[in-house]
Design an enzyme around this catalytic site. Structure first.
Site, PDB file in Angstrom:
ATOM      1  N   TRP A 325       0.887  -1.279   0.155  1.00  0.00           N
ATOM      2  CA  TRP A 325      -0.082   0.075  -0.180  1.00  0.00           C
ATOM      3  C   TRP A 325       0.741   1.131  -0.175  1.00  0.00           C
ATOM      4  O   TRP A 325       0.642   2.133  -0.397  1.00  0.00           O
ATOM      5  CB  TRP A 325      -0.846   0.029   1.264  1.00  0.00           C
ATOM      6  CG  TRP A 325      -1.809   1.258   1.374  1.00  0.00           C
ATOM      7  CD1 TRP A 325      -2.935   1.561   0.734  1.00  0.00           C
ATOM      8  CD2 TRP A 325      -1.360   2.204   2.234  1.00  0.00           C
ATOM      9  NE1 TRP A 325      -3.334   2.772   1.170  1.00  0.00           N
ATOM     10  CE2 TRP A 325      -2.498   3.344   2.092  1.00  0.00           C
ATOM     11  CE3 TRP A 325      -0.586   2.712   2.926  1.00  0.00           C
ATOM     12  CZ2 TRP A 325      -2.505   4.711   2.586  1.00  0.00           C
ATOM     13  CZ3 TRP A 325      -0.474   3.799   3.608  1.00  0.00           C
ATOM     14  CH2 TRP A 325      -1.403   4.778   3.474  1.00  0.00           C
ATOM     15  N   HIS A 326       2.031   1.242   0.692  1.00  0.00           N
ATOM     16  CA  HIS A 326       2.880   2.309   0.802  1.00  0.00           C
ATOM     17  C   HIS A 326       3.486   2.772  -0.613  1.00  0.00           C
ATOM     18  O   HIS A 326       3.735   3.983  -0.883  1.00  0.00           O
ATOM     19  CB  HIS A 326       3.895   2.222   1.873  1.00  0.00           C
ATOM     20  CG  HIS A 326       3.446   2.315   3.211  1.00  0.00           C
ATOM     21  ND1 HIS A 326       2.965   1.451   3.910  1.00  0.00           N
ATOM     22  CD2 HIS A 326       3.340   3.533   4.108  1.00  0.00           C
ATOM     23  CE1 HIS A 326       2.295   1.810   5.200  1.00  0.00           C
ATOM     24  NE2 HIS A 326       2.779   3.079   5.177  1.00  0.00           N
ATOM     25  N   GLY A 327       3.608   1.645  -1.515  1.00  0.00           N
ATOM     26  CA  GLY A 327       4.401   1.928  -2.621  1.00  0.00           C
ATOM     27  C   GLY A 327       4.557   0.621  -3.489  1.00  0.00           C
ATOM     28  O   GLY A 327       4.550  -0.372  -2.976  1.00  0.00           O
ATOM     29  N   PHE A 485       2.805   8.660  -0.909  1.00  0.00           N
ATOM     30  CA  PHE A 485       1.960   7.206  -0.855  1.00  0.00           C
ATOM     31  C   PHE A 485       0.525   7.342  -1.114  1.00  0.00           C
ATOM     32  O   PHE A 485      -0.053   6.248  -1.335  1.00  0.00           O
ATOM     33  CB  PHE A 485       2.297   6.657   0.618  1.00  0.00           C
ATOM     34  CG  PHE A 485       3.404   6.454   0.985  1.00  0.00           C
ATOM     35  CD1 PHE A 485       4.457   6.523   0.333  1.00  0.00           C
ATOM     36  CD2 PHE A 485       4.022   6.899   2.508  1.00  0.00           C
ATOM     37  CE1 PHE A 485       5.921   6.307   0.523  1.00  0.00           C
ATOM     38  CE2 PHE A 485       5.356   6.929   2.651  1.00  0.00           C
ATOM     39  CZ  PHE A 485       6.345   6.478   1.931  1.00  0.00           C
TER      40      PHE A 485
END
Length: 485
Positions: A325-327, A485
């Protein structure tokens, strides 16, 4: 528009505040809320107006689907499970197209030796945040946990500018009643004073502390070709503190700005670097994301209701997805894997009834988090390996020349003496790291300060001093890390 920009501090925020309450004083409630939605969309479009149709379409789609799920649109006759599946799939498709398309194409090319062209799409700002927020709304509507709200309140729930870009990830049941409450439609001077105080604390954290650490972290990760032992640790610790003061500073500013409008956002940080185990860390760090991962991924997967093996798998899956989800990169996936593995080990450790000295437990937890952040920050694997090799002492050990005489015997073991921390230009970084460590371990955090806040002259002097010093350091704009993000 950035919270730490002069146009936001001196123009956007005061103009929006005064117009909002001017309309409320004229009993134009709908007009005031409409103004807040318009201002939030203007705030969002400041970066690139091309993003505006995306968030508007997403918002309208989810409002219709959510109200169909909770039967506010009673004429819609369709399977709820099917409708929820379509709603979630549409949201994930939107996120996947913009955020992960090139990641999957590049891995497909690598796996099958193909040459498919990358899309090179610009990532719409805040798409991860407003997509997660609206998926949660759909799931709760399916569970009949949402009530009837008009579109204006829903639009405020999604676009409210203090939390739109990087959270906190808010829940409909903690926000929509606040937007609908008539008690929040009048000025509350205590909220205004508290909001300005919290905003000033956040601005100071970002501009004075986080941006200082950013210089050494960027030099170590992105510019230096090699790092010595001390430089490696200074680089990783600089990023560890940059990320905390950057993100918690942003959250403070969001909470403070929202309070001006009588809206209370949930806390997102509770001194995470005081944690004595990894589970404790995730109860303190980015609390609203942890809540989302638990409520909408971990528990639906089965949580801890099945066997231990199933629980461990659920933890790993939740945190690997959290990393993704962050990257869109394998370094983020690996960072999520590390935290999932740490939680599995911690859970197994507890199941055996083992205990540990609290100082040793803190030391292990803090250093694990610090080392894992290396993968979170590194743009490429090679950058992470460079920093980790240095931290392990595999790229040489160098001390300042002022210690050359006293520590000359270390030369026999390969230690050299030269210009202190020159590869990251960080001669002062050690002092800053030591002070930051004391602050995060000893000082009250923003939410503790909020609880003890009293609108008196001392808090006023403190707030004004921090704000003025931070504003005097607004030499250049720097984006918040979580905007990526």
């Amino acid at each position: 528009m950035l919270f730490n920009s002069q146009e936001f501090i001196f123009l956007f925020l005061p103009i929006t505040f005064f117009l909002y309450f001017f309309l409320l004083n004229r009993r134009l409630v709908v007009g005031a809320k409409g103004l807040l939605v318009f201002a939030s969309l203007f705030f969002y479009s400041w970066w690139n107006i091309a993003y505006l149709p995306i968030i508007l379409s997403s918002m309208l789609f989810n409002y219709v689907v959510g109200n169909s799920l909770n039967e506010n649109f009673s004429k819609v006759k369709v399977s709820k499970k099917l409708l929820l599946g379509v709603g979630i799939a549409a949201n994930l498709s939107l996120l996947g197209y913009f955020k992960y398309a090139d990641f999957f194409i590049s891995n497909f090319n690598l796996a099958f030796d193909s040459n498919m062209d990358l899309l090179h799409l610009a990532l719409p700002l805040a798409i991860s945040f407003f997509t997660f927020q609206q998926i949660a709304y759909l799931v709760d509507s399916y569970r009949a946990e949402t009530k009837e709200y008009d579109f204006l309140n829903y639009a405020l729930f999604v676009t409210f500018f203090p939390q739109l870009i990087a959270g906190p990830i808010v829940h409909h049941k903690e926000m929509m009643p606040q937007f609908a409450s008539r008690w929040n439609l009048v000025k509350n001077y205590k909220n205004i004073a508290l909001g300005l105080f919290i905003f000033s604390v956040g601005l100071f954290k970002k501009v004075v502390i986080a941006d200082k650490f950013a210089i050494w972290a960027t030099a170590g990760f992105d510019k230096a070709e090699t790092l010595t032992l001390i430089e490696g640790w200074a680089t990783s610790l600089s990023y560890t503190f940059q990320l905390y003061f950057d993100f918690s500073g942003y959250t403070d500013m969001a909470i403070g700005a929202a309070l001006l409008f009588n809206i209370k956002l949930p806390i997102n940080f509770n001194s995470p670097y005081k944690a004595k185990d990894i589970q404790d860390f995730w109860r303190r760090w980015h609390i609203t994301l942890s809540r989302f991962l638990k409520d909408y991924i971990y528990i639906p997967l089965g949580g801890n209701r099945k066997s231990s093996f199933r629980t461990y798998n659920n933890l790993m899956a939740t945190f690997i997805l959290g990393g993704l989800w962050h990257g869109a990169g394998w370094t983020f996936v690996f960072w999520g894997f590390l935290h999932g593995a740490a939680l599995v080990i911690h859970r197994a450790w507890k199941s055996f009834g083992f205990t540990m000295n609290s100082i040793l437990a803190w030391f292990i937890t803090f250093n694990f988090v610090n080392i894992a952040w290396v993968f979170f920050r590194a743009k490429e694997w090679d950058d992470a390996i460079k920093v980790l090799k240095a931290m392990a002492g595999l790229s040489g050990i160098e001390f300042s020349t002022k210690y050359a005489q006293k520590l000359s015997f270390l030369s026999d073991y390969g230690v050299t003496f030269g210009q202190w921390l020159h590869n990251i230009n960080g001669s002062k970084s050690i002092s800053w790291i030591f002070i930051a460590l004391l602050v995060v371990l000893i000082a009250k955090n923003s939410m503790q300060l909020r609880e003890s806040f009293k609108p008196n002259k001392w808090y006023l002097i403190f707030s004004v001093s921090m704000a003025l010093y931070a504003i005097s350091n607004l030499n250049k704009l720097s984006e918040f890390l979580y905007f990526n993000f």
